[in-house]
Motif scaffolding. Structure first.
Motif, PDB file in Angstrom:
ATOM      1  N   GLU A 264       0.895  -1.289  -0.041  1.00  0.00           N
ATOM      2  CA  GLU A 264      -0.782   0.028   0.184  1.00  0.00           C
ATOM      3  C   GLU A 264       1.042   1.200   0.059  1.00  0.00           C
ATOM      4  O   GLU A 264       1.545   1.565   0.598  1.00  0.00           O
ATOM      5  CB  GLU A 264      -0.739  -0.688   1.526  1.00  0.00           C
ATOM      6  N   ASN A 265       0.802   2.498  -0.946  1.00  0.00           N
ATOM      7  CA  ASN A 265       0.953   3.210  -0.957  1.00  0.00           C
ATOM      8  C   ASN A 265       1.076   4.576   0.288  1.00  0.00           C
ATOM      9  O   ASN A 265       1.986   4.795   0.245  1.00  0.00           O
ATOM     10  CB  ASN A 265       0.596   4.283  -2.370  1.00  0.00           C
TER      11      ASN A 265
ATOM     12  N   GLN B 213       4.174   2.509   2.347  1.00  0.00           N
ATOM     13  CA  GLN B 213       5.122   2.990   1.907  1.00  0.00           C
ATOM     14  C   GLN B 213       5.637   4.786   2.193  1.00  0.00           C
ATOM     15  O   GLN B 213       7.016   4.364   2.641  1.00  0.00           O
ATOM     16  CB  GLN B 213       5.906   2.257   0.528  1.00  0.00           C
ATOM     17  N   ASP B 214       4.390   5.197   1.459  1.00  0.00           N
ATOM     18  CA  ASP B 214       5.167   6.998   2.469  1.00  0.00           C
ATOM     19  C   ASP B 214       5.483   7.237   3.756  1.00  0.00           C
ATOM     20  O   ASP B 214       6.560   7.711   3.552  1.00  0.00           O
ATOM     21  CB  ASP B 214       4.073   7.660   1.554  1.00  0.00           C
TER      22      ASP B 214
END
Length: 209
Positions: free
Chosen positions: A2-3, A6-7
């Motif tokens: 999931e972005n 990750q961010d």
């Protein structure tokens, strides 16, 4: 992956940022693969219809993602505290935190059924980062016990703990019973559970003190 997770990992700096970037990402990728493939074809799911089994896998996958997002978010929010504590440790202790305790604690995240308890998991991790409770058996005992408690159990436990610690709320057993819609017998069952886990004394023990 999931972005958002990750961010958050990419935005975490210092020693804790290195731990997340180099150790959390591989673990997340591995667990995500297991969650979508292995659970669908093994255990109880193999006995269910494809439709029901698919729903259960999708539910567990969403819970797994929510839990990890919450976990990483809280670590990100408290990264300064983590880094200050970790920087006080010597090299060997930092390695032990990174390679032993961080994976051990993280294992409890994905299976937690109540997202609100993730904060308690992170609290324990900050204590470990500060050099508190470095016996692996003690850490496991804490997290194994926490996994057996739900939010209602913890709220009642906090009431009993008020004998020993200062509280800044006005909670009491009557407020708890009213808000959670439980009666005396149900409150008694929770107390018995806390007694079995050794978290509070039984009434008989209290009389003998």
């Amino acid at each position: 992956m999931e972005n958002k997770i990750q961010d958050l990992i990419s935005a975490t700096k210092g020693v804790m940022g290195e731990v997340l970037a180099e150790d959390a990402i591989p673990k997340l990728a591995e667990e995500m693969l297991k969650g979508t493939v292995l659970e669908a074809t093994s255990g109880a799911f193999s006995m269910l219809s494809p439709r029901i089994g698919g729903v259960m896998v999708a539910y567990q996958q969403r819970r797994w993602e929510r839990n990890w997002e919450k976990y990483i978010s809280l670590i990100y929010e408290r990264q300064r505290e983590f880094n200050e504590r970790l920087e006080k440790l010597d090299t060997e202790m930092r390695k032990k935190f990174r390679y032993d305790f961080f994976p051990l604690v993280s294992d409890f995240v994905q299976s937690e059924k109540q997202e609100e308890k993730i904060g308690l998991i992170v609290n324990g991790l900050t204590n470990i980062a500060g050099g508190i409770n470095w016996q692996e058996d003690v850490v496991l005992m804490f997290y194994d016990t926490l996994s057996q408690l739900n939010l209602l159990d913890l709220r009642l436990l906090k009431l009993y703990a008020s004998t020993y610690i200062e509280r800044d709320d006005n909670d009491d057993i009557y407020k708890l019973m009213n808000e959670c819609q439980i009666d005396n017998s149900q409150a008694g069952m929770i107390r018995e559970k806390l007694e079995r886990l050794g978290l509070i004394q039984s009434k008989n023990e209290e009389k003998n003190i």
